[in-house]
Design an enzyme around this catalytic site. Structure first.
Site, PDB file in Angstrom:
ATOM      1  N   LYS A  22       0.868  -1.112   0.042  1.00 11.70           N
ATOM      2  CA  LYS A  22      -0.034   0.062  -0.120  1.00 11.70           C
ATOM      3  C   LYS A  22       0.887   1.448  -0.037  1.00 11.70           C
ATOM      4  O   LYS A  22       0.644   2.081  -0.772  1.00 11.70           O
ATOM      5  CB  LYS A  22      -0.837   0.004   1.463  1.00 11.70           C
ATOM      6  CG  LYS A  22      -1.463   1.194   1.418  1.00 11.70           C
ATOM      7  CD  LYS A  22      -2.546   1.493   2.855  1.00 11.70           C
ATOM      8  CE  LYS A  22      -1.729   1.472   3.897  1.00 11.70           C
ATOM      9  NZ  LYS A  22      -1.269   3.026   4.410  1.00 11.70           N
ATOM     10  N   ASN A  23       1.817   1.357   0.928  1.00 10.17           N
ATOM     11  CA  ASN A  23       2.837   2.464   1.351  1.00 10.17           C
ATOM     12  C   ASN A  23       3.772   2.494  -0.126  1.00 10.17           C
ATOM     13  O   ASN A  23       4.438   3.504  -0.153  1.00 10.17           O
ATOM     14  CB  ASN A  23       3.472   2.395   2.488  1.00 10.17           C
ATOM     15  CG  ASN A  23       2.230   2.649   3.375  1.00 10.17           C
ATOM     16  OD1 ASN A  23       1.159   2.889   3.167  1.00 10.17           O
ATOM     17  ND2 ASN A  23       2.697   2.632   4.601  1.00 10.17           N
ATOM     18  N   CYS A 127      -4.963  12.702  12.245  1.00 11.09           N
ATOM     19  CA  CYS A 127      -5.524  11.176  12.172  1.00 11.09           C
ATOM     20  C   CYS A 127      -5.755  10.717  13.753  1.00 11.09           C
ATOM     21  O   CYS A 127      -4.780  11.065  14.308  1.00 11.09           O
ATOM     22  CB  CYS A 127      -4.994  10.276  11.292  1.00 11.09           C
ATOM     23  SG  CYS A 127      -3.534   9.837  11.516  1.00 11.09           S
ATOM     24  N   ARG A 132       0.066  14.598  12.550  1.00 11.26           N
ATOM     25  CA  ARG A 132       0.580  14.485  10.871  1.00 11.26           C
ATOM     26  C   ARG A 132       0.768  15.905  10.334  1.00 11.26           C
ATOM     27  O   ARG A 132       0.116  16.281   9.440  1.00 11.26           O
ATOM     28  CB  ARG A 132      -0.388  13.713  10.469  1.00 11.26           C
ATOM     29  CG  ARG A 132      -0.881  12.234  11.050  1.00 11.26           C
ATOM     30  CD  ARG A 132       0.167  11.178  11.207  1.00 11.26           C
ATOM     31  NE  ARG A 132       0.778  10.892   9.983  1.00 11.26           N
ATOM     32  CZ  ARG A 132       0.010   9.698   9.261  1.00 11.26           C
ATOM     33  NH1 ARG A 132      -1.275   9.144   9.833  1.00 11.26           N
ATOM     34  NH2 ARG A 132       0.412   9.365   8.057  1.00 11.26           N
ATOM     35  N   ASP A 322       5.019   1.084  11.725  1.00 15.22           N
ATOM     36  CA  ASP A 322       3.773   0.479  11.332  1.00 15.22           C
ATOM     37  C   ASP A 322       3.701  -1.147  11.905  1.00 15.22           C
ATOM     38  O   ASP A 322       2.572  -1.694  11.667  1.00 15.22           O
ATOM     39  CB  ASP A 322       3.865   0.494   9.647  1.00 15.22           C
ATOM     40  CG  ASP A 322       3.476   1.743   9.101  1.00 15.22           C
ATOM     41  OD1 ASP A 322       3.551   1.920   7.978  1.00 15.22           O
ATOM     42  OD2 ASP A 322       3.136   2.642  10.119  1.00 15.22           O
ATOM     43  N   ARG A 414      -8.469  -0.730   4.711  1.00 15.39           N
ATOM     44  CA  ARG A 414      -7.653   0.235   3.937  1.00 15.39           C
ATOM     45  C   ARG A 414      -6.134  -0.532   4.008  1.00 15.39           C
ATOM     46  O   ARG A 414      -5.615   0.105   3.033  1.00 15.39           O
ATOM     47  CB  ARG A 414      -7.412   1.447   5.023  1.00 15.39           C
ATOM     48  CG  ARG A 414      -8.569   2.365   5.202  1.00 15.39           C
ATOM     49  CD  ARG A 414      -8.272   3.442   6.263  1.00 15.39           C
ATOM     50  NE  ARG A 414      -7.095   4.156   5.453  1.00 15.39           N
ATOM     51  CZ  ARG A 414      -6.335   5.208   5.867  1.00 15.39           C
ATOM     52  NH1 ARG A 414      -6.538   5.713   7.024  1.00 15.39           N
ATOM     53  NH2 ARG A 414      -5.679   5.746   5.303  1.00 15.39           N
TER      54      ARG A 414
HETATM   55  C1  EPZ Z   1       4.063   7.113   6.145  1.00 14.98           C
HETATM   56  O1  EPZ Z   1       3.491   7.920   6.501  1.00 14.98           O
HETATM   57  C2  EPZ Z   1       3.088   5.864   5.933  1.00 14.98           C
HETATM   58  N1  EPZ Z   1       2.164   6.071   5.048  1.00 14.98           N
HETATM   59  C3  EPZ Z   1       2.792   5.647   7.375  1.00 14.98           C
HETATM   60  O2  EPZ Z   1       2.062   4.312   7.274  1.00 14.98           O
HETATM   61  C4  EPZ Z   1       4.119   5.207   8.368  1.00 14.98           C
HETATM   62  O3  EPZ Z   1       3.716   5.073   9.585  1.00 14.98           O
HETATM   63  C5  EPZ Z   1       5.000   6.385   8.283  1.00 14.98           C
HETATM   64  O4  EPZ Z   1       5.323   6.792   6.765  1.00 14.98           O
HETATM   65  C6  EPZ Z   1       6.471   6.258   8.988  1.00 14.98           C
HETATM   66  O5  EPZ Z   1       7.090   5.281   8.319  1.00 14.98           O
HETATM   67  C7  EPZ Z   1       2.372   6.031   3.756  1.00 14.98           C
HETATM   68  O6  EPZ Z   1       3.514   5.843   3.248  1.00 14.98           O
HETATM   69  C8  EPZ Z   1       0.976   6.194   3.178  1.00 14.98           C
HETATM   70  P1  EPZ Z   1       6.421  10.618   7.986  1.00 14.98           P
HETATM   71  P2  EPZ Z   1       4.009   9.922   6.575  1.00 14.98           P
HETATM   72  O7  EPZ Z   1       6.129  11.932   7.207  1.00 14.98           O
HETATM   73  O8  EPZ Z   1       4.637  10.054   5.316  1.00 14.98           O
HETATM   74  C9  EPZ Z   1       6.478  13.719  11.249  1.00 14.98           C
HETATM   75  C10 EPZ Z   1       0.229   2.946   7.815  1.00 14.98           C
HETATM   76  O9  EPZ Z   1      -0.344   2.408   8.678  1.00 14.98           O
HETATM   77  N2  EPZ Z   1       6.405  14.874  10.268  1.00 14.98           N
HETATM   78  O10 EPZ Z   1       7.395   9.759   7.736  1.00 14.98           O
HETATM   79  O11 EPZ Z   1       2.752  10.574   6.879  1.00 14.98           O
HETATM   80  C11 EPZ Z   1       5.207  12.970  11.559  1.00 14.98           C
HETATM   81  O12 EPZ Z   1       4.477  13.686  12.182  1.00 14.98           O
HETATM   82  C12 EPZ Z   1       0.656   4.449   7.932  1.00 14.98           C
HETATM   83  O13 EPZ Z   1       0.533   2.244   6.581  1.00 14.98           O
HETATM   84  C13 EPZ Z   1       6.478  16.205  10.625  1.00 14.98           C
HETATM   85  O14 EPZ Z   1       6.574  16.661  11.435  1.00 14.98           O
HETATM   86  O15 EPZ Z   1       4.950   9.604   7.766  1.00 14.98           O
HETATM   87  C14 EPZ Z   1       5.788  11.671  12.120  1.00 14.98           C
HETATM   88  O16 EPZ Z   1       6.053  11.999  13.653  1.00 14.98           O
HETATM   89  C15 EPZ Z   1       0.433   4.988   9.029  1.00 14.98           C
HETATM   90  N3  EPZ Z   1       6.113  17.055   9.324  1.00 14.98           N
HETATM   91  C16 EPZ Z   1       7.186  11.758  11.473  1.00 14.98           C
HETATM   92  O17 EPZ Z   1       7.604  12.949  10.994  1.00 14.98           O
HETATM   93  C17 EPZ Z   1       6.075  16.555   8.123  1.00 14.98           C
HETATM   94  O18 EPZ Z   1       5.831  17.550   7.232  1.00 14.98           O
HETATM   95  C18 EPZ Z   1       7.303  10.623  10.386  1.00 14.98           C
HETATM   96  O19 EPZ Z   1       6.167  11.010   9.628  1.00 14.98           O
HETATM   97  C19 EPZ Z   1       5.953  15.361   7.855  1.00 14.98           C
HETATM   98  C20 EPZ Z   1       6.002  14.522   9.126  1.00 14.98           C
END
Ligand code: EPZ
Length: 435
Positions: A22-23, A127, A132, A322, A414
């Site tokens: 998915k990701n 969420c 996020r 995850d 999902r």
């Molecule tokens: C991706 O989300 C995945 N989703 C998530 O999987 C996964 O948990 C996450 O990466 C971490 O591996 C998809 O790929 C669709 P991040 P993403 O940006 O990109 C902070 C699942 O269950 N952050 O790596 O949204 C954020 O709050 C889902 O399949 C900022 O502060 O995650 C978090 O604490 C859930 N500012 C950390 O970084 C930003 O602009 C990592 O988030 C972006 C992120």
């Protein structure tokens, strides 16, 4: 509304076909926005999130042809094949009523501003697992020449003269922000350097797809990426990588139930950190080559024990956030105590109270949960709260005495294709019924 009814106690044995990730699929599905040529993706999973992103792409003017995969009742179907045609994009606004359903919609921002010089996307909002933010996405786009304006809950990125070269320095690794900037920088007028990008396998899969479209990306999967922007990208055909989180979830099921599963199509390298913990708890892990009965993959066999463990979630190659909820389900029935620390998201313990309803002994203290293994869980009605939490409850139901009823299945749908079919095919007593 539907629910799952799981009768626990069966050890799982056999082959589980692992679907496309998915990701990886979600960012890959945004690449057609970068070119007027058709992009074909294979091995796409049948998931609600894929359908949601298709709705958004349709709204933007992308036409999509879908061809299903071959397959039968065992759930061992091939992934879907979709061809996306972005030659007639009429609209560069992603509206709130679609974006609010799925945060990954923000991944259309980079491609749209790169190709059309103007993109407006509703702020995704938070969420269940955290607020996020998208500040890293926006700062990265600004670093390569985009103007960013926030208004009425929308973000508008403009670059009337195109995106430029530049250096993007991420203070923390962000998967989505890295994906957004990889796609945008592919069409920049200059060279873009990214320091401290996310290194997840899904980033490599996206870079491989973009390079097959004519992009010039070097270093994906490492701590430094360079992109030489090109004036145009072309169509391609790309197969989505296997889902390491789905595979890891079934690997946990094998250990929890005392079983033996072949995760068909899974990639052991992508699963490194989680397989390390599984071996520590008593798993026997082997990579298996293709043979007459399967395409090859990762075999996970229980040695009859389930030892407690400690883990801290980290960006790749560390232990993936995850998989935190699923490993907590394992810790609940392991011998001894486990300490699980969630260091990526601020609210990813929503599964704890529901696991406790099944008899788990868990104490949460800030970002850490101490889990004391119990001898048995008792089935009960439980509520899914987010995607990975709902899988954690299904795993617990597989070993609980009696029936576990899992409500709000839309969370599971999902991210897990054909869950009940895949579980039944390896011996689980599970059915999906109207709630
Ligand atoms: C991706 O989300 C995945 N989703 C998530 O999987 C996964 O948990 C996450 O990466 C971490 O591996 C998809 O790929 C669709 P991040 P993403 O940006 O990109 C902070 C699942 O269950 N952050 O790596 O949204 C954020 O709050 C889902 O399949 C900022 O502060 O995650 C978090 O604490 C859930 N500012 C950390 O970084 C930003 O602009 C990592 O988030 C972006 C992120």
């Amino acid at each position: 509304m539907e629910k799952l009814i799981i009768k626990g106690g069966n050890a799982l044995h056999g082959i589980v076909p692992i679907s496309g990730a998915k990701n990886a699929a979600l960012p890959l599905m945004c690449t057609p926005l970068l070119t007027p040529d058709p992009v074909t993706l294979e091995n796409l999973p049948r998931l609600a999130d894929i359908n949601t992103l298709n709705d958004l792409l349709n709204h933007l003017g992308v036409s999509i042809t879908i061809r299903g995969g071959k397959g039968g009742a065992t759930g061992r179907r091939e992934g879907r094949r979709m061809t996306f045609d972005g030659s007639e994009i009429t609209n560069t606004v992603a509206p709130y009523d679609i974006v609010r359903k799925m945060r990954a919609s923000i991944l259309v921002l980079g491609p749209l501003v790169a190709r059309f010089g103007d993109a407006t996307v509703s702020m995704p909002g938070g969420c269940a697992i955290g607020n996020r933010p998208i500040d890293l996405h926006l700062k990265a786009l600004e670093a390569i020449g985009a103007d960013i304006e926030l208004k009425d809950g929308y973000v508008r990125a403009t670059a009337p003269h195109g995106l430029t070269g530049g250096t993007v320095r991420f203070p923390i690794a962000s998967v989505g922000a890295t994906e957004n900037i990889l796609m945008a920088a592919s069409l920049a007028k200059g060279t873009v350097n990214i320091e401290n990008p996310a290194r997840e396998p899904e980033i490599i899969d996206l870079a491989n797809c973009l390079n097959s479209m004519g992009a010039r990306i070097v270093g994906a999967g490492t701590e430094f990426i360079t992109i030489e922007g090109v004036p145009r990208l072309y169509g391609c055909t790309h197969s989505v990588m296997p889902d390491r989180v789905e595979a890891g979830s079934y690997a946990v099921a094998a250990i929890m139930t005392g079983g033996d599963l072949l995760l068909e199509g899974a990639n052991a390298h992508d699963m490194g950190a989680m397989l390390g913990v599984l071996e520590e708890t008593g798993g026997i892990i082997n990579e298996e080559k293709a043979c007459a009965s399967h395409k090859g993959g990762v075999r996970v066999k229980s040695n009859g024990h389930r030892k407690g463990f400690d883990l801290v979630t980290q960006p790749f190659p560390g232990f993936p956030t995850d998989m935190q909820a699923q490993f907590m389900a394992l810790a609940v029935v392991a011998d001894g105590a486990s300490v699980i620390t969630e260091a990526i998201f601020e609210n990813r313990f929503m599964h704890v109270p529901e696991l406790c309803r099944l008899g788990a002994d868990i104490t949460v203290n800030g970002a850490s949960a101490t889990v004391r293994g119990v001898n048995a869980l008792k089935g009960a009605p439980v509520m899914a709260t987010d995607l990975r939490a709902s899988m954690s409850l299904a795993l617990a139901g597989l070993v609980a005495e009696g029936e576990t009823h899992i409500n709000r299945l839309y969370h599971l749908d999902r991210g897990y294709e054909g869950l009940e079919g895949k579980l039944r095919a390896v011996g689980a007593d599970v059915e999906r019924v109207p709630a």
